[in-house]
Scaffold this active site. Structure first.
Site, mmCIF file in Angstrom:
data_model
loop_
_atom_site.group_PDB
_atom_site.id
_atom_site.type_symbol
_atom_site.label_atom_id
_atom_site.label_comp_id
_atom_site.label_asym_id
_atom_site.label_seq_id
_atom_site.Cartn_x
_atom_site.Cartn_y
_atom_site.Cartn_z
ATOM 1 N N ASP A 105 10.279 -39.454 59.760
ATOM 2 C CA ASP A 105 9.266 -39.250 58.804
ATOM 3 C C ASP A 105 9.050 -39.612 60.953
ATOM 4 O OD1 ASP A 105 9.198 -41.528 58.408
ATOM 5 O OD2 ASP A 105 8.113 -40.253 56.796
ATOM 6 N N SER A 106 9.151 -40.648 61.708
ATOM 7 C CA SER A 106 8.344 -40.820 62.747
ATOM 8 C C SER A 106 8.429 -40.029 63.605
ATOM 9 C CB SER A 106 8.956 -42.836 62.955
ATOM 10 O OG SER A 106 10.560 -41.581 63.117
ATOM 11 N N ASP A 138 14.961 -38.425 56.775
ATOM 12 C CA ASP A 138 14.371 -39.521 55.684
ATOM 13 C C ASP A 138 13.872 -38.327 54.552
ATOM 14 O OD1 ASP A 138 13.407 -42.184 56.587
ATOM 15 O OD2 ASP A 138 12.257 -41.722 58.196
ATOM 16 N N LYS A 178 16.619 -41.693 53.208
ATOM 17 C CA LYS A 178 15.901 -43.313 53.343
ATOM 18 C C LYS A 178 14.591 -42.753 52.689
ATOM 19 C CE LYS A 178 14.513 -44.491 56.855
ATOM 20 N NZ LYS A 178 13.034 -45.100 56.126
ATOM 21 N N GLU A 185 11.408 -44.526 50.999
ATOM 22 C CA GLU A 185 10.071 -45.905 51.002
ATOM 23 C C GLU A 185 9.764 -46.261 49.351
ATOM 24 O OE1 GLU A 185 7.040 -45.319 53.457
ATOM 25 O OE2 GLU A 185 8.061 -44.440 54.593
ATOM 26 N N GLU A 223 11.165 -53.439 56.892
ATOM 27 C CA GLU A 223 9.707 -52.956 58.098
ATOM 28 C C GLU A 223 9.018 -54.264 58.721
ATOM 29 O OE1 GLU A 223 8.933 -48.726 58.789
ATOM 30 O OE2 GLU A 223 7.945 -49.670 60.498
HETATM 31 O O1 KIV Z 1 10.726 -43.364 60.516
HETATM 32 C C1 KIV Z 1 11.499 -44.081 61.362
HETATM 33 O O2 KIV Z 1 11.592 -43.671 62.599
HETATM 34 C C2 KIV Z 1 11.926 -45.106 60.203
HETATM 35 C C3 KIV Z 1 12.345 -46.163 61.054
HETATM 36 C C4 KIV Z 1 12.078 -46.785 61.492
HETATM 37 C C5 KIV Z 1 13.538 -47.149 60.221
HETATM 38 O O3 KIV Z 1 11.782 -45.504 59.092
#
Ligand code: KIV
Length: 245
Positions: free
Chosen positions: A34-35, A73, A101, A103, A170
């Site tokens: 989600d970056s 994510d 994934k 958090e 992280e």
């Molecule tokens: O959102 C993302 O790109 C991430 C990575 C930096 C691990 O969670």
């Protein structure tokens, strides 16, 4: 790979050409993180990313049909309860992700268990949690205090026991990241957490200098794509406005 003592070099990808390039370079794990909200969509942080945006970018990456494992994510507020978490995880899988994934540690354990029970491979994410940046007031290193250190160890064990196949760490202090990596059998993939994790992940834009307005302190870009792009465009523009006769 962890069992074989091989380090895992993972990167983010948000679109078809980058997924293909990273796959051709032999990267074994691609994350549609989600970056993407920050380095592709121009949001100030990841809390603005929607399920529709994640699905759109996962579809683009999945079209590259990579050898690399592709994950996505679960975005902010998409896994607040068990039913929502499972439904949204299924949507990301339907879009082409091979794992999801999310958090958090013990506080999201019911959701993690339900996602795994639904047959969806799950990767954890501990340490600095970008989706909590607003509550926490910034991106802070985790594991310095005893309570934080203990919680990270407990969370990692809980996620591993629940059946997660890996955990992103992280901005965890390197000694704590090392301790976690040695205490569980599933791989840890570090970002800004030192060299002793079982693998490393970076936001690709940071690695290739394609988002020059902010580069995390722990990243040393290997190429300056922003400069190359500007230089190529400036040269081409000059040739258009003042063509050589
Ligand atoms: O959102 C993302 O790109 C991430 C990575 C930096 C691990 O969670």
């Amino acid at each position: 790979m962890k069992a074989r003592g091989e380090k895992i070099a993972a990167l983010t990808a948000y679109d078809y050409p980058m997924a293909k390039l990273l796959d051709e370079a032999g990267v074994p794990l691609l994350l549609v993180g989600d970056s993407l909200g920050m380095v592709v969509l121009g949001y100030p942080d990841t809390t603005h990313v929607t399920m529709a945006e994640m699905e759109h970018h996962i579809r683009a990456v999945a079209r590259a049909k990579t050898n690399a494992l592709v994950g996505g994510d679960l975005p902010f507020k998409s896994y607040e309860d068990v039913d929502g978490a499972v439904a949204n995880a299924k949507q990301l899988i339907a879009a082409g992700a091979e794992f999801v994934k999310a958090e958090g540690g013990v506080e999201i354990l019911p959701q993690v268990r339900a996602i795994i029970a639904a047959g969806i491979p799950f990767c954890g994410h501990l340490g600095m949690l970008p989706q909590h940046v607003l509550e926490e007031g910034g991106y802070k290193i985790k594991g310095k205090q005893d309570a934080e250190h203990q919680k990270l160890l407990n969370d990692a064990k809980a996620l591993s026991d629940a059946g997660a196949f890996g955990i992103v760490l992280e901005l965890v202090t390197p000694p704590v990241a090392k301790e976690i990596s040695e205490s569980i059998s599933i791989p840890t993939i570090g970002i800004g957490s030192g060299v002793d994790c079982d693998g490393q992940i970076l936001v690709t834009q940071d690695l290739i200098g394609a988002f020059p307005w902010f580069t995390p302190r722990f990243v040393k870009p290997k190429v300056n794509c922003a400069r190359e792009i500007k230089s190529a465009v400036t040269t081409w523009k000059s040739s258009v406005v003042a063509p050589e006769k």
